[in-house]
Motif scaffolding. Sequence first.
Motif, PDB file in Angstrom:
ATOM      1  N   MET A  87       0.847  -1.200   0.000  1.00  0.00           N
ATOM      2  CA  MET A  87       0.000   0.000   0.000  1.00  0.00           C
ATOM      3  C   MET A  87       0.886   1.255   0.000  1.00  0.00           C
ATOM      4  N   ARG A  88       0.660   2.138  -0.964  1.00  0.00           N
ATOM      5  CA  ARG A  88       1.462   3.362  -1.022  1.00  0.00           C
ATOM      6  C   ARG A  88       0.817   4.444  -0.153  1.00  0.00           C
ATOM      7  N   GLN A  89       1.634   5.094   0.669  1.00  0.00           N
ATOM      8  CA  GLN A  89       1.096   6.193   1.481  1.00  0.00           C
ATOM      9  C   GLN A  89       0.797   7.384   0.568  1.00  0.00           C
ATOM     10  N   PRO A  90      -0.376   7.994   0.694  1.00  0.00           N
ATOM     11  CA  PRO A  90      -0.612   9.180  -0.120  1.00  0.00           C
ATOM     12  C   PRO A  90       0.275  10.354   0.326  1.00  0.00           C
ATOM     13  N   LEU A  91       0.596  11.189  -0.637  1.00  0.00           N
ATOM     14  CA  LEU A  91       1.357  12.416  -0.367  1.00  0.00           C
ATOM     15  C   LEU A  91       0.544  13.582  -0.914  1.00  0.00           C
ATOM     16  N   VAL A  92       0.364  14.595  -0.106  1.00  0.00           N
ATOM     17  CA  VAL A  92      -0.311  15.812  -0.569  1.00  0.00           C
ATOM     18  C   VAL A  92       0.680  16.955  -0.387  1.00  0.00           C
ATOM     19  N   ALA A  93       1.195  17.453  -1.508  1.00  0.00           N
ATOM     20  CA  ALA A  93       2.251  18.458  -1.455  1.00  0.00           C
ATOM     21  C   ALA A  93       1.721  19.790  -1.968  1.00  0.00           C
ATOM     22  N   GLY A  94       1.954  20.838  -1.211  1.00  0.00           N
ATOM     23  CA  GLY A  94       1.528  22.183  -1.607  1.00  0.00           C
ATOM     24  C   GLY A  94       2.647  22.886  -2.350  1.00  0.00           C
ATOM     25  N   ASN A  95       2.345  23.313  -3.559  1.00  0.00           N
ATOM     26  CA  ASN A  95       3.296  24.093  -4.353  1.00  0.00           C
ATOM     27  C   ASN A  95       2.812  25.537  -4.297  1.00  0.00           C
ATOM     28  N   TRP A  96       3.459  26.314  -3.422  1.00  0.00           N
ATOM     29  CA  TRP A  96       2.971  27.675  -3.182  1.00  0.00           C
ATOM     30  C   TRP A  96       3.308  28.615  -4.340  1.00  0.00           C
ATOM     31  N   LYS A  97       4.156  28.153  -5.243  1.00  0.00           N
ATOM     32  CA  LYS A  97       4.591  28.977  -6.390  1.00  0.00           C
ATOM     33  C   LYS A  97       5.122  30.323  -5.866  1.00  0.00           C
ATOM     34  N   MET A  98       5.026  31.398  -6.666  1.00  0.00           N
ATOM     35  CA  MET A  98       5.629  32.679  -6.254  1.00  0.00           C
ATOM     36  C   MET A  98       4.571  33.521  -5.539  1.00  0.00           C
ATOM     37  N   ASN A  99       4.107  32.998  -4.400  1.00  0.00           N
ATOM     38  CA  ASN A  99       3.034  33.658  -3.659  1.00  0.00           C
ATOM     39  C   ASN A  99       3.400  33.769  -2.196  1.00  0.00           C
ATOM     40  N   GLY A 100       2.861  34.797  -1.554  1.00  0.00           N
ATOM     41  CA  GLY A 100       2.945  34.914  -0.103  1.00  0.00           C
ATOM     42  C   GLY A 100       3.912  35.976   0.361  1.00  0.00           C
ATOM     43  N   SER A 101       3.817  36.245   1.653  1.00  0.00           N
ATOM     44  CA  SER A 101       4.718  37.161   2.347  1.00  0.00           C
ATOM     45  C   SER A 101       5.003  36.479   3.671  1.00  0.00           C
ATOM     46  N   GLU A 104       8.990  23.032  12.657  1.00  0.00           N
ATOM     47  CA  GLU A 104       9.773  22.193  13.550  1.00  0.00           C
ATOM     48  C   GLU A 104       8.877  21.423  14.525  1.00  0.00           C
ATOM     49  N   GLY A 105       9.113  20.125  14.623  1.00  0.00           N
ATOM     50  CA  GLY A 105       8.312  19.304  15.542  1.00  0.00           C
ATOM     51  C   GLY A 105       6.996  18.835  14.931  1.00  0.00           C
ATOM     52  N   SER A 106       6.656  19.312  13.733  1.00  0.00           N
ATOM     53  CA  SER A 106       5.420  18.827  13.095  1.00  0.00           C
ATOM     54  C   SER A 106       5.788  17.742  12.083  1.00  0.00           C
ATOM     55  N   SER A 107       4.762  17.057  11.578  1.00  0.00           N
ATOM     56  CA  SER A 107       5.044  15.973  10.639  1.00  0.00           C
ATOM     57  C   SER A 107       5.060  16.465   9.185  1.00  0.00           C
ATOM     58  N   ILE A 108       4.885  17.765   8.984  1.00  0.00           N
ATOM     59  CA  ILE A 108       4.817  18.289   7.609  1.00  0.00           C
ATOM     60  C   ILE A 108       6.224  18.354   7.020  1.00  0.00           C
ATOM     61  N   ALA A 109       6.377  17.786   5.840  1.00  0.00           N
ATOM     62  CA  ALA A 109       7.692  17.780   5.198  1.00  0.00           C
ATOM     63  C   ALA A 109       7.880  19.070   4.407  1.00  0.00           C
ATOM     64  N   LEU A 110       9.137  19.351   4.122  1.00  0.00           N
ATOM     65  CA  LEU A 110       9.486  20.585   3.428  1.00  0.00           C
ATOM     66  C   LEU A 110      10.061  20.250   2.054  1.00  0.00           C
ATOM     67  N   GLY A 111       9.698  21.053   1.084  1.00  0.00           N
ATOM     68  CA  GLY A 111      10.265  20.844  -0.250  1.00  0.00           C
ATOM     69  C   GLY A 111      10.532  22.171  -0.932  1.00  0.00           C
ATOM     70  N   ALA A 112      11.299  22.116  -2.017  1.00  0.00           N
ATOM     71  CA  ALA A 112      11.568  23.302  -2.827  1.00  0.00           C
ATOM     72  C   ALA A 112      10.833  23.141  -4.153  1.00  0.00           C
ATOM     73  N   GLN A 113      10.612  24.247  -4.822  1.00  0.00           N
ATOM     74  CA  GLN A 113       9.827  24.223  -6.068  1.00  0.00           C
ATOM     75  C   GLN A 113      10.683  23.919  -7.292  1.00  0.00           C
ATOM     76  N   ASP A 114      11.989  23.928  -7.104  1.00  0.00           N
ATOM     77  CA  ASP A 114      12.906  23.734  -8.220  1.00  0.00           C
ATOM     78  C   ASP A 114      14.275  23.467  -7.599  1.00  0.00           C
ATOM     79  N   VAL A 115      15.251  23.197  -8.420  1.00  0.00           N
ATOM     80  CA  VAL A 115      16.622  23.010  -7.942  1.00  0.00           C
ATOM     81  C   VAL A 115      17.538  23.082  -9.157  1.00  0.00           C
ATOM     82  N   ASN A 116      18.782  23.466  -8.930  1.00  0.00           N
ATOM     83  CA  ASN A 116      19.729  23.477 -10.051  1.00  0.00           C
ATOM     84  C   ASN A 116      20.324  22.079 -10.233  1.00  0.00           C
ATOM     85  N   ASP A 117      20.965  21.878 -11.383  1.00  0.00           N
ATOM     86  CA  ASP A 117      21.535  20.558 -11.672  1.00  0.00           C
ATOM     87  C   ASP A 117      23.006  20.455 -11.282  1.00  0.00           C
ATOM     88  N   ARG A 118      23.564  21.511 -10.696  1.00  0.00           N
ATOM     89  CA  ARG A 118      24.985  21.486 -10.311  1.00  0.00           C
ATOM     90  C   ARG A 118      25.118  21.571  -8.798  1.00  0.00           C
TER      91      ARG A 118
END
Length: 251
Positions: free
Chosen positions: A1-15, A55-69
């Motif tokens: 069984m695969r665990q579902p993942l729900v990832a938020g891509n905030w794009k270029m939004n927010g302050s 910190e201390g929560s179960s929410i994982a962190l991700g980036a919207q992009d990355v360089n190849d070097r």
Amino acid sequence: MRQPLVAGNWKMNGSLDSIRSLVEGIKAGLDSVTTAELAACPPYVYIPQVAAMLEGSSIALGAQDVNDRESGAHTGEVAPGMLTDIGCKYAIVGHSERRSIYGESDEFTARKFAAARQAGLTPILCVGELLEEREQGITEQVVSRQLDAIIDLEGVGALADAVIAYEPVWAIGTGKTATPAQAQDVHAYIRGVIAREDAAVAEKVQILYGGSVKGSNAAELFAMADIDGGLIGGASLDANEFLSIGRAGNA
Ligand code: PGA
């Protein structure tokens, strides 16, 4: 069984302020999300602040992009090792906005995918067809070309430590969601392409759907056999919507 993942891509939004209340809102309702892993992908500059807030929560962190070097003279870019350094687990690669607005090719996306893995990140590889391509009936060719770029460079085994997001470009930010059946067809196709090379990898890899997912349509999408969660743009900027999408993954 695969665990579902729900990832938020905030794009270029927010302050800083809006992001603080978004994160507080998500954390406040986190107990209601019992099964899916949640992840947040803020704009680069806010990642360290969001890391502190999470910190201390179960929410994982991700980036919207990355360089190849790994490092060097690449003005304006962010290396994968920098992202692991500040606590990222995931990096989105090949989002259709990167491909279409910034002209990023399948090959460049594959190099980013490889560099992300090399640094210990889990890439979230986005694939998906344009409206014209769907109308021409070439959705499968487009998606397999995008996948093949990765398989050619890294081998199919690399997908075992990755996430795939099928995002039909015509459904992104348009309010037009693929029907659960349309999405399932492409998800099953993707899993089938991988299974032809390695059945165990195909069974393991999470395939997310992205494109106008909301609280009101997430459950029927996630109920499909090959849909393992979602990559969420607009609706991830609203804590209650995002939580309700997260709950759609509850077992
Ligand atoms: P959307 O974006 O949910 O706003 O359609 C999805 C995405 O681009 O990842």
